[in-house]
Design an enzyme around this catalytic site. Structure first.
Site, PDB file in Angstrom:
ATOM      1  N   MET A  76     -56.539  -9.932  35.789  1.00  0.00           N
ATOM      2  CA  MET A  76     -55.718 -11.126  35.655  1.00  0.00           C
ATOM      3  C   MET A  76     -54.276 -10.654  35.797  1.00  0.00           C
ATOM      4  O   MET A  76     -53.791  -9.817  35.041  1.00  0.00           O
ATOM      5  CB  MET A  76     -55.926 -11.803  34.298  1.00  0.00           C
ATOM      6  N   SER A  77     -53.603 -11.169  36.815  1.00  0.00           N
ATOM      7  CA  SER A  77     -52.268 -10.692  37.149  1.00  0.00           C
ATOM      8  C   SER A  77     -51.291 -10.928  36.004  1.00  0.00           C
ATOM      9  O   SER A  77     -51.489 -11.793  35.152  1.00  0.00           O
ATOM     10  CB  SER A  77     -51.760 -11.385  38.412  1.00  0.00           C
ATOM     11  N   ALA A  78     -50.233 -10.138  35.994  1.00  0.00           N
ATOM     12  CA  ALA A  78     -49.196 -10.291  34.988  1.00  0.00           C
ATOM     13  C   ALA A  78     -48.591 -11.697  35.076  1.00  0.00           C
ATOM     14  O   ALA A  78     -48.376 -12.236  36.166  1.00  0.00           O
ATOM     15  CB  ALA A  78     -48.112  -9.240  35.182  1.00  0.00           C
TER      16      ALA A  78
END
Length: 401
Positions: A76-78
């Site tokens: 899950m991207s920043a």
């Protein structure tokens, strides 16, 4: 890292409010719709196994799946990067949006932006990731988001045309399906990797091709499937490697390793070292035979390679020589001065080319957004023009202002 008030550490609603405020403070969120989306979607529900402080950290990714070597293949991207890309996309209510690379959370944010009259489809090549996204979306109240199992290289033709296509994995190329899948005034937001350097680029339709509206620094796990990058990598010795995705650049590991054992030639440009992400992009695209030099902490501490290579630095290579960027403190150039280290029989000529580019950037292009990036699909012209990078499906052409 997000600053969290101590009483909030076990309160996801308070952590989410803190996250939104911090994203505003850092100019990742610049519009009210994006702020409202981040305030509405419970990020922790898409990271049920992660600690709350990690789920709501601005700059850290949340691992979702690793490969057999323990490397992340899905995260899950920043939050900071997701906010930047959604601002780049400029999504409006009622739009039809395709997300390539599923996780669930970003699709939920997009659903908030398009509203009840909009349509969001998210696609991934990995069954585990699609199933996980579907579960999290349903659990969080976003059952209207469509999830599709497919290779993102082909898009989702059944839903075309899309007003926006957002890619959430580092893409080496832009396949025809992404361009043809857009409306006439559609926008593609994609972390595009060129010669080992990745930028999130917001592309608008421009005839048969694309032209950049904006670009921002980005870091993503690489695309899988047909769109995976085909890189050349040469390990020179333990802790030192060079890599490139430019088929015209040949990496002779033995000769380049031998070059590192020759005395280094250190030269200084007299030009300012500033805006390192912009300078890196310029060098990556301007060097005549570009690669990326990586060195481990142990190698840097030994003095063999400069610290600029710890996270990778643009390098100029020949058959038997290598040059790369360094810096030093110099108040006369505004704080830091850029320079070059070169090794090997061609050290002097490589250093001269590199120094000229450092000076030209500092004099003519030292600002944000100086590049206009175009993607032109179809066969490449011969010979390939300067400032042009060959891809499978077309060319990336860059002009500097």
């Amino acid at each position: 890292m997000t600053t969290i008030d101590e009483p909030h550490v076990h309160d996801p609603d308070a952590l989410r409010a803190d996250m939104v405020r911090a994203l505003r403070d850092q100019d990742a969120i610049t519009s009210e719709p994006v702020a409202a989306a981040f305030a509405a979607v419970p990020r922790h529900r898409f990271a049920p196994d992660a600690p709350l402080d990690l789920a709501y950290d601005l700059h850290r990714t949340v691992p979702v799946k690793k490969d057999e070597h323990g490397l992340d293949i899905s995260v899950m991207s920043a939050a900071h990067l997701q906010a930047v890309m959604l601002e780049q996309a400029n999504i409006e209510p009622g739009m039809k949006v395709l997300e390539i690379g599923s996780g669930g959370y970003n699709a939920a944010l997009i659903q908030e932006l398009v509203g009840s009259d909009g349509v969001v489809t998210t696609v991934d090549i990995d069954r585990d990731i699609v199933d996980r996204a579907r579960l999290c979306l349903d659990d969080s109240g976003y059952g209207q988001v469509k999830t599709v199992l497919a290779d993102g290289e082909t898009g989702v033709p059944d839903g075309t045309p899309y007003d926006r296509i957002i890619v959430t994995a580092a893409a080496w190329d832009i396949p025809p399906s992404w361009i043809s899948g857009l409306t006439g005034n559609g926008r593609l937001v994609v972390p595009l990797t060129v010669r080992g350097t990745t930028r999130s680029i917001a592309f608008d339709r421009d005839g048969e091709g694309l032209v950049s509206h904006s670009y921002r620094l980005a870091r993503f796990v690489p695309m899988q499937g047909e769109g995976a990058a085909k890189e050349s990598k040469a390990v020179l010795r333990d802790g030192v490697a060079v890599q490139t995705d430019d088929v015209r650049v040949r990496l002779n590991a033995e000769a380049l390793n031998h070059a590192l054992d020759t005395p280094k030639m250190e030269s200084w440009s007299g030009a300012a070292y500033d805006l390192p992400d912009e300078l890196e992009l310029y060098l990556t695209l301007q060097l005549s035979s570009a690669a990326r030099l990586h060195a481990s902490k142990d190698v840097v501490e030994s003095g063999l390679v400069d610290a600029s290579a710890l996270l990778g630095v643009p390098a100029l290579v020949s058959e038997d020589s290598i040059a790369y960027r360094i810096r030093r403190e110099n108040e006369d150039t505004g704080g830091f001065e850029s320079g070059v280290v070169a090794h090997g029989p061609q050290a002097e000529s490589l250093a001269d080319e590199y120094l000229n580019l450092l000076r030209r950037w500092a004099q003519d292009h030292r600002r944000r957004g100086a590049a206009t990036i175009r993607f032109l699909p179809g066969p490449a012209p011969s010979p390939l023009p300067q400032d042009t990078v060959l891809k499978r499906h077309g060319i990336v052409a860059v002009s500097w202002h």
